[in-house]
Design a protein around this motif. Structure first.
Motif, mmCIF file in Angstrom:
data_model
loop_
_atom_site.group_PDB
_atom_site.id
_atom_site.type_symbol
_atom_site.label_atom_id
_atom_site.label_comp_id
_atom_site.label_asym_id
_atom_site.label_seq_id
_atom_site.Cartn_x
_atom_site.Cartn_y
_atom_site.Cartn_z
ATOM 1 N N LYS A 360 -30.734 -1.578 8.444
ATOM 2 C CA LYS A 360 -31.757 -1.039 9.273
ATOM 3 C C LYS A 360 -31.450 -0.843 10.810
ATOM 4 N N CYS A 361 -30.335 -1.692 11.168
ATOM 5 C CA CYS A 361 -29.893 -1.866 12.541
ATOM 6 C C CYS A 361 -29.053 -0.686 12.944
ATOM 7 N N GLY A 362 -28.605 0.440 12.194
ATOM 8 C CA GLY A 362 -27.963 1.532 12.427
ATOM 9 C C GLY A 362 -26.492 1.271 13.002
ATOM 10 N N GLY A 363 -25.968 0.033 12.768
ATOM 11 C CA GLY A 363 -24.802 -0.328 13.244
ATOM 12 C C GLY A 363 -24.649 -0.726 14.886
ATOM 13 N N VAL A 364 -25.830 -0.837 15.238
ATOM 14 C CA VAL A 364 -26.013 -1.405 16.735
ATOM 15 C C VAL A 364 -25.822 -2.915 16.734
ATOM 16 N N PRO A 365 -24.607 -3.328 17.505
ATOM 17 C CA PRO A 365 -24.228 -4.547 17.352
ATOM 18 C C PRO A 365 -25.565 -5.491 18.296
ATOM 19 N N LEU A 366 -25.820 -4.869 19.505
ATOM 20 C CA LEU A 366 -26.800 -5.330 20.227
ATOM 21 C C LEU A 366 -28.046 -5.845 19.477
ATOM 22 N N ALA A 367 -28.663 -4.833 18.451
ATOM 23 C CA ALA A 367 -29.634 -5.110 17.534
ATOM 24 C C ALA A 367 -29.314 -6.499 16.655
ATOM 25 N N ALA A 368 -28.226 -6.313 16.038
ATOM 26 C CA ALA A 368 -27.772 -7.416 15.182
ATOM 27 C C ALA A 368 -27.788 -8.638 15.905
ATOM 28 N N ARG A 369 -27.185 -8.800 17.006
ATOM 29 C CA ARG A 369 -26.830 -10.157 17.708
ATOM 30 C C ARG A 369 -28.323 -10.598 18.192
ATOM 31 N N THR A 370 -29.129 -9.703 18.905
ATOM 32 C CA THR A 370 -30.731 -10.044 19.208
ATOM 33 C C THR A 370 -31.166 -10.653 17.825
ATOM 34 N N LEU A 371 -31.165 -10.002 16.831
ATOM 35 C CA LEU A 371 -32.012 -10.485 15.680
ATOM 36 C C LEU A 371 -31.255 -11.752 14.964
ATOM 37 N N GLY A 372 -30.123 -11.821 15.144
ATOM 38 C CA GLY A 372 -29.211 -12.738 14.724
ATOM 39 C C GLY A 372 -29.698 -14.445 15.567
ATOM 40 N N ALA A 373 -30.060 -13.990 16.897
ATOM 41 C CA ALA A 373 -30.490 -15.228 18.067
ATOM 42 C C ALA A 373 -32.008 -15.644 17.389
ATOM 43 N N LEU A 374 -32.761 -14.580 17.124
ATOM 44 C CA LEU A 374 -34.112 -14.798 16.758
ATOM 45 C C LEU A 374 -34.086 -15.581 15.311
ATOM 46 N N LEU A 375 -33.132 -15.361 14.498
ATOM 47 C CA LEU A 375 -33.337 -16.028 13.286
ATOM 48 C C LEU A 375 -32.507 -17.548 13.285
ATOM 49 N N PHE A 376 -32.021 -17.820 14.417
ATOM 50 C CA PHE A 376 -31.066 -18.960 14.626
ATOM 51 C C PHE A 376 -32.316 -20.345 14.134
ATOM 52 N N SER A 377 -31.706 -21.336 13.510
ATOM 53 C CA SER A 377 -32.264 -22.493 12.787
ATOM 54 C C SER A 377 -33.365 -21.995 11.968
ATOM 55 N N LYS A 378 -33.679 -20.833 11.736
ATOM 56 C CA LYS A 378 -34.803 -20.624 10.962
ATOM 57 C C LYS A 378 -34.306 -20.594 9.486
ATOM 58 N N ILE A 379 -34.796 -21.461 8.379
ATOM 59 C CA ILE A 379 -34.256 -21.607 7.003
ATOM 60 C C ILE A 379 -35.209 -21.297 6.047
ATOM 61 N N ASP A 380 -36.453 -20.683 6.623
ATOM 62 C CA ASP A 380 -37.567 -20.368 5.892
ATOM 63 C C ASP A 380 -37.232 -18.954 5.405
ATOM 64 N N VAL A 381 -37.236 -18.516 3.933
ATOM 65 C CA VAL A 381 -37.164 -17.447 3.760
ATOM 66 C C VAL A 381 -38.083 -16.482 3.915
ATOM 67 N N HIS A 382 -39.374 -16.978 3.816
ATOM 68 C CA HIS A 382 -40.396 -16.101 4.116
ATOM 69 C C HIS A 382 -40.242 -15.196 5.844
ATOM 70 N N TYR A 383 -39.689 -16.278 6.606
ATOM 71 C CA TYR A 383 -39.684 -15.926 8.010
ATOM 72 C C TYR A 383 -38.674 -14.648 8.016
ATOM 73 N N TRP A 384 -37.330 -14.811 7.160
ATOM 74 C CA TRP A 384 -36.589 -13.661 7.252
ATOM 75 C C TRP A 384 -37.093 -12.524 6.538
ATOM 76 N N LEU A 385 -37.680 -12.520 5.676
ATOM 77 C CA LEU A 385 -38.461 -11.472 4.923
ATOM 78 C C LEU A 385 -39.455 -10.924 5.798
ATOM 79 N N GLN A 386 -40.166 -11.657 6.553
ATOM 80 C CA GLN A 386 -40.999 -10.711 7.673
ATOM 81 C C GLN A 386 -40.169 -10.041 8.915
ATOM 82 N N VAL A 387 -39.067 -10.599 8.876
ATOM 83 C CA VAL A 387 -38.074 -9.798 9.911
ATOM 84 C C VAL A 387 -37.738 -8.485 9.128
#
Length: 652
Positions: A360-387
């Motif tokens: 869903k990021c459309g190949g935009v690296p800034l979007a992938a990088r920002t979401l990766g930083a948002l998900l850092f240290s989050k190992i809850d499956v439900h949190y990833w599903l909410q994103v």
């Protein structure tokens, strides 16, 4: 944004009201009960702000209520600071403790009148606050208690920043390098546009090409200039001239600058990158293009832009259209930011969800990088599903805009980080900045507070800054110890800062009444900007103004008389602006940056800055000594001096 700034102010006011110094002042002045009532109302209002944030989107009345509350909370904060500053000044003058100083003051004046005046100020603002608080009942806000953190410092010891290796652009890099190596006999200078959506990595790709050894050895001169939104011919030429080490261009006329540019480019095989170009004015570009075409045979210019029209106007060669990353490369970017190296192998379920997110990021690296930083240290499956299932994706797919993705990451920040991030909008777009200057800014504006007297505010500020780097909102620049922001992240900062912050440009017609922090575009350097002097809103009418930056405005010799009414300023930066005098009302400053042609700093002005924490003096070539009045600045923590060759005398 108003409710988030309000929340932070409410938190900081409660910290100030709970400080031992203010409690002692309240006891000495006989206003303890009034201060307690004020604190109780602030606490009550704070607890409904999060619900008000959601309701204001669809309820105009709530939005207006928040605006009224915003004005009053600023009054409360100004009043608390006024008390603290006044008490500190009297303490310095009397050379005693706060309690002894206040009692001494009572013996030299009418104690009843003084106590009554202080109490009246608190009572007036509390009654206004109570009136607004009563209106909360009409909206039936849900009380959401947010415990004030004992320690706001972000824990960082378990995190290391991802490697700077660029993912998925090797083929693009090689293709552009081949274009640079290829020469034609048609024109001396070839202009190659790189075109693509925001966040695709056009600048990053150009940097990879620029730094390649083959490119550096191919050309006699390599130059890099960031153009950005506001195309100003003089400003762009100055940047090119300064990029070759010529620092004497500030006072040159435009014709002299053009002549200097021709000397730099003429008969040399040059490689120039014009990064982040927006201007679509055909006449302006043709004039500028004529100046660039004097380069020697084989010279190359790369233009990075989001605009196909700019590419059509500027380009002599076909555009290189940058595509999005593949899903596999996008996933690599997201995982690099979401996990420590190798940890993704332990969480294959999260990797699989990440694979769906990056589609869903459309190949935009800034979007992938920002979401990766948002998900850092989050190992809850439900949190990833909410994103993955968040409604923001509908906006992205509709508008091809990644700003909602960045906003999603912003919304997950702690309230105090949101406040700090929003005021990065005052930084010049595409400019580089120092970590320490940003921390001084946050400290001066009261964004960093601590109930722990053993904790240094600078350390807390550094943890905030590093957290914004971890979240990919701040990036490390090419030069050591310098940082930058992606222009889309800067757009987000401007969006969330709303009417709180304003950068004045040549096109600015007036200043909104609710603005609190004013900075000036660096291109305004020849005269004092007219919006400060004209109605409907001159600068002196904005009683709540906290920040004023007029860096490099060499044409301003004095400030307008209306500046005498700005009694609440906390951060003033006048470096490179050689004023002959400063208003005596600058008494609550926590940060002051200045340049001067005087031989000594004005004693009467400096002696009143008892709350000053940071003083930066630069480019003051006639300054020989600092005033003895600096001894009264008992809270001064940082004194930085640069380019003051005659300064040999410091106060003892």
């Amino acid at each position: 944004m108003a409710e988030q700034i309000l929340f932070n102010f409410a938190e900081n006011i409660l910290l100030k009201l709970g400080s031992s110094a203010l409690q002692q002042i309240g006891l000495a002045w006989g206003v303890t009960k009034e201060l307690e009532k004020l604190g109780n109302t602030i606490s009550t209002v704070r607890n409904v702000l999060l619900d008000a944030q959601e309701q204001q989107i669809s309820n105009r009345a709530v939005k207006e209520w928040l605006e009224r509350l915003n004005d009053i909370v600023y009054d409360v904060d100004d009043l608390v600071d006024e008390f603290a500053t006044d008490a500190l000044r009297r303490e310095v003058e009397i050379h005693g403790s706060i309690i002894r100083e206040v009692r001494y003051f009572f013996t030299r004046s009418n104690p009843f009148k003084f106590r009554y005046g202080m109490g009246r100020k608190i009572r007036d603002v509390r009654e206004r606050l109570d009136e607004v608080a009563k209106d909360m009942r009409d909206f039936k806000f849900v009380v959401r208690r947010v415990d004030r953190p004992i320690e706001r410092r972000v824990r960082e010891e378990t995190y290391s920043f991802p490697s700077s290796k660029i993912v998925g652009r090797e083929n693009d890099k090689e293709a552009i390098i081949q274009l640079l190596m290829h020469s034609t006999d048609e024109e001396n200078v070839s202009i190659i546009p790189i075109v693509g959506l925001g966040g695709l990595g056009k600048t990053t790709l150009a940097q990879l090409v620029y730094n390649d050894d083959r490119v550096q050895s191919q050309f006699q001169e390599t130059l890099w200039v960031c153009v950005s939104n506001d195309f100003d011919l003089r400003k762009v030429i100055e940047k090119i001239v300064k990029s070759v080490g010529d620092t004497g261009s500030d006072n040159l006329k435009i014709e002299q600058l053009q002549s200097r540019l021709r000397q730099i480019l003429g008969n040399k095989k040059i490689f120039l990158v014009l990064d982040d170009v927006w201007n679509e004015d055909l006449v302006k570009w043709r004039n500028f293009k004529d100046l660039l075409m004097v380069g020697g045979k084989g010279s190359k210019i790369i233009v990075t832009t989001r605009s196909e029209k700019v590419a059509e106007i500027m380009g002599t060669d076909p555009s290189y259209v940058l595509k999005g990353l593949s899903n596999d490369d996008s996933l690599s970017v997201l995982l690099k930011w979401a996990f420590k190296q190798g940890d993704e192998e332990k969480h294959q379920d999260l990797v699989n969800i990440g694979r769906e997110i990056v589609k869903k990021c459309g190949g935009v690296p800034l979007a992938a990088r920002t979401l990766g930083a948002l998900l850092f240290s989050k190992i809850d499956v439900h949190y990833w599903l909410q994103v993955r299932d968040n409604e923001i994706w509908e906006l992205v797919q509709k508008d091809y805009d990644i700003l909602p993705v960045l906003k999603l990451s912003y919304d997950q920040m702690s309230f105090y980080l949101k406040h700090c991030f929003a005021h990065l909008s005052l930084i010049e777009k595409d400019g580089v900045f120092s970590k320490h200057v940003i921390i001084y800014l946050w400290m001066a504006l009261g964004f960093i507070e601590s109930s722990n007297q053993n904790e240094e505010l600078e350390d807390i500020g550094e943890s905030y800054f590093n957290e914004l780097v971890r979240r990919s909102f701040i990036e490390v620049a090419e030069e050591e110890e310098e940082f930058k922001m992606h222009d889309l992240v800067h757009d987000l900062a401007q969006f969330v800062a709303a009417s709180e912050c304003l950068t004045i440009k040549s096109t600015t017609k007036s200043i909104p009444e609710r603005v609190r922090h004013v900075n000036f575009d660096s291109s305004l350097h020849e005269e004092f900007p007219r919006p400060l002097l004209e109605v409907p809103s001159s600068i002196g009418d904005i009683k709540h103004l906290r920040l004023f930056g007029l860096v490099r405005n060499r044409g301003a010799k004095t400030l307008p008389e209306s500046f005498g009414r700005l009694v609440n300023l906390q951060y003033v930066d006048l470096r490179g602006t050689y004023l002959n005098e400063w208003p005596k009302t600058f008494v609550n400053l926590r940060f002051l940056g200045l340049s001067t042609r005087l031989t000594s700093l004005p004693e009467k002005v400096i002696g009143r800055l008892t709350s000053l924490r940071t003083l930066i003096i630069c480019n003051s070539y006639e300054l020989t000594s600092l005033t003895e009045a600096m001894g009264k600045i008992t809270r001064l923590r940082t004194l930085a001096v640069a380019n003051c060759p005659k300064l040999v005398s410091f106060p003892s």
